[in-house]
Design an enzyme around this catalytic site. Structure first.
Site, PDB file in Angstrom:
ATOM      1  N   HIS A 118       0.887  -1.171   0.000  1.00 46.39           N
ATOM      2  CA  HIS A 118       0.000   0.000   0.000  1.00 46.39           C
ATOM      3  C   HIS A 118       0.917   1.211   0.000  1.00 46.39           C
ATOM      4  O   HIS A 118       1.930   1.228   0.717  1.00 46.39           O
ATOM      5  CB  HIS A 118      -0.895   0.027   1.233  1.00 46.39           C
ATOM      6  CG  HIS A 118      -1.498   1.385   1.499  1.00 46.39           C
ATOM      7  ND1 HIS A 118      -2.668   1.810   0.912  1.00 46.39           N
ATOM      8  CD2 HIS A 118      -1.051   2.427   2.261  1.00 46.39           C
ATOM      9  CE1 HIS A 118      -2.922   3.041   1.301  1.00 46.39           C
ATOM     10  NE2 HIS A 118      -1.969   3.440   2.129  1.00 46.39           N
ATOM     11  N   CYS A 153      -4.839   1.772  -4.152  1.00 47.44           N
ATOM     12  CA  CYS A 153      -4.074   2.913  -3.655  1.00 47.44           C
ATOM     13  C   CYS A 153      -2.888   3.238  -4.553  1.00 47.44           C
ATOM     14  O   CYS A 153      -2.534   4.411  -4.731  1.00 47.44           O
ATOM     15  CB  CYS A 153      -3.588   2.639  -2.236  1.00 47.44           C
ATOM     16  SG  CYS A 153      -2.618   1.100  -2.115  1.00 47.44           S
TER      17      CYS A 153
END
Length: 622
Positions: free
Chosen positions: A394, A467
């Site tokens: 992420h 993301c």
């Protein structure tokens, strides 16, 4: 050799090229046995007379002058096929028009900067010949141009920059002499008292209204337009615009910096002119002088980095202790100390010149990388995913601005958080990506207006829309470069594995369902949709013609629901008519007045005693 095709132009405040379709029509008419013809363009019908070289609006009766010219060929070019005055006997207008409109821009110092016409023409010529990789020479430097990847590489420094091909006439191609003449026509000097001394001319709101396109049927449109212009033009905040402020406004309009960058420069200039009312005029003088000395005035509205350093050295050596001398001394000091304040082969526009002299700043950009497997990926990824990964990533993009550092990330909404306060704890790695010149408000405007509807809780997907896709999009805006491939393409490497297919719904629910506890978050585009649903023809809005550009006042004349775009008219000073813009909803920032909900009808337009109906062309007094 085929001669250069003619260019058809119309006289507004200055001569402007006609659009390709009109130029083609006129060239066909010119080469026929007819002298007059009708052609519909921009929603209006016009009568063209190639014997009198005029264009007449069939509705309003407004007449404008035309001209037809052929660019003078370079020395050594065969001019066979032209007559004594250089007029081509026969050549296609559309191809030449497009070639003339094309210009090459390079991503430099956080903005798109135009190459000089000779540099652009060299690249366009190679492109026309079908070449994709070739070398060019400019300012004593060799470059390798790759049109497949749209890059330009400095062969001396090996620095590669992104390029693009744009429309030469997207922004006004005018210099300070044009701005001065326009001001003098509208603000003549006035003799004061018996001495006959002349008072420095200025323009107030009423004078600006007399100089702008006039629409008696919708006075609010004109009032709102002038209020918006005066807000940005009146640096001295006295309700009066002098020549230096006038030229400054139009030069920024031409150079087209990001609006928030321009606001920061203007804020600094406002404080400077309070200390020294003449400093802005002198800065314009320094810039014009340096451009003229470089011998490039006819080519570009800018100067080289060496030209800027020459200006600074001259200021420091001057006996006058003026404000800009302090700025020059500080810039030279930073340059001598090796601070990276200038790009080696940058051509500085007027805006760049002011920005650098006032202390242009750039800001560190870092990619914060979080392993959502908490170390398990490094131990088990080969067994479960068929490949070895250091982490399942992420990411968030962190920018260090002077007022605060911000981390931008996607987790259902788009968030701006204080770095270190997100739900992911401490990053495994903080990878330095480079520097950006974008301001914090530039970044948030882009995230909240241009990305919010694209990145939502409902469309989050850990493999195809996560993301890292957002981090890549934001980084392209900040630096015009992708994030590292190992992160960007990680989902593609594991998409078809049984393990990922099994846990995909769980990951989507977890990673796409965060609530912000720090900073600010987007609303998924709800505010934009509310604005869209409230728009109708006749509404007055604030919009930007380009992403991040100066806010303008416009009148909505149509909506395209499928594309979520607005057709907006604005009163254009230089083109002497209402110019149509087709802009996405994300470029409309505010509604000033609701619309009628009915189809927009042409307004009755008055200028002095002349009355005519037209949606498109208003008369501007010269």
């Amino acid at each position: 050799m085929e001669s250069a095709a003619p260019i058809w132009e119309i006289k507004l405040d200055v001569w402007k090229p006609l659009e390709a379709e009109e130029a083609e029509f006129l060239e066909q008419l010119h080469n026929s046995n007819e002298t007059t013809g009708r052609h519909r363009s921009r929603g209006q019908e016009y009568v063209f007379d190639v014997s009198q070289m005029t264009q007449t609006n069939a509705t309003s009766g407004k007449v404008r002058q035309l001209r037809r010219r052929v660019p003078r060929p370079p020395p050594g070019i065969d001019t066979e096929g032209t007559n004594a005055v250089g007029m081509a006997s026969n050549s296609p207008a559309r191809g030449m028009e497009q070639e003339l409109r094309d210009v090459v821009e390079v991503w430099l110092a956080g903005e798109w900067k135009r190459l000089t016409p000779s540099e652009s023409n060299a690249i366009i010529s190679q492109k026309k010949d079908g070449k994709t990789v070739f070398e060019t020479q400019s300012r004593g430097t060799s470059y390798r141009v790759d049109l497949k990847h749209m890059t330009q590489t400095n062969l001396k420094s090996n620095r590669t920059r992104t390029i693009r091909i744009a429309d030469r006439y997207a922004t006004p191609d005018m210099d300070f002499d044009v701005f001065r003449e326009a001001f003098r026509q509208r603000a003549p000097e006035i003799a004061v008292g018996v001495s006959g001394l002349k008072k420095p001319p200025t323009l107030n709101k009423d004078a600006l209204k007399r100089s702008w396109p006039v629409d008696d049927a919708d006075g609010e449109f004109l009032d709102r337009t002038i209020d918006r212009v005066l807000q940005d033009m009146d640096l001295r905040r006295g309700g009066q615009v002098d020549m230096t402020s006038w030229m400054h406004y139009w030069a920024l309009e031409r150079d087209n910096p990001s609006y928030h960058s321009a606001v920061e420069v203007n804020t600094q200039l406002e404080q400077a002119v309070k200390r020294d009312p003449q400093v802005l005029g002198r800065m314009q003088m320094h810039f014009e002088t340096a451009v003229a000395e470089s011998g490039k005035g006819a080519e570009v509205h800018g100067l080289s980095t060496q030209g800027l350093l020459n200006v600074c050295e001259r200021l420091v050596a001057s006996p006058q202790d003026v404000l800009e001398k302090q700025w020059a001394r500080e810039l030279l000091k930073q340059h001598e100390e090796g601070a990276d304040v200038l790009e080696e082969d940058e051509v500085l526009s007027y805006f760049d010149f002011l920005n650098v002299m006032l202390g242009r700043k750039r800001y560190k950009v870092t990619l914060w990388m979080y392993d959502i497997s908490k170390g398990a990926a490094e131990r088990w990824s080969w067994l479960l995913l068929g490949q070895s990964f250091k982490g399942i990533w992420h990411t968030g993009v962190v920018v260090d601005w002077p007022e605060r550092s911000s981390e931008f990330w996607f987790g259902g909404s788009l968030f701006e958080s204080k770095p270190g306060t997100t739900p992911f704890g401490e990053p495994v790695e903080k990878r330095f990506l480079g520097f950006t010149y974008k301001k914090r408000q530039d970044a948030w405007d882009y995230v909240s207006r241009h990305c919010a509807a694209e990145f939502t809780r409902d469309n989050y997907d850990v493999l195809t829309h996560n993301c890292n896709h957002f981090s890549d999009k934001l980084h392209m805006f900040l630096r015009n470069e992708h994030i590292p491939d190992e992160i960007r393409f990680q989902p593609d490497m594991v998409m078809d594995t049984i393990t990922v297919k099994a846990i995909r719904p769980l990951l989507n629910k977890w990673l796409g369902g965060f609530e912000g506890s720090d900073g600010r978050a987007t609303d998924g585009g709800e505010e934009q949709m509310h604005l869209w649903n409230s728009l109708s023809p006749g509404a007055l809005v604030v919009f930007c013609a380009t992403q991040g550009g100066r806010p303008l006042v416009g009148q909505v004349i149509g909506l395209e629901a499928k594309k979520k775009t607005c057709i907006v008219n604005r009163l254009d000073f230089w083109q002497q008519c209402a110019v149509e813009h087709q802009v996405p909803l994300t470029h409309v920032t505010q509604m000033l007045r609701p619309g009628t909900g009915e189809l927009f009808e042409p307004a009755v337009v008055r200028q002095n005693t002349t009355v005519f109906t037209s949606t498109w062309c208003w008369l501007v007094p010269s």
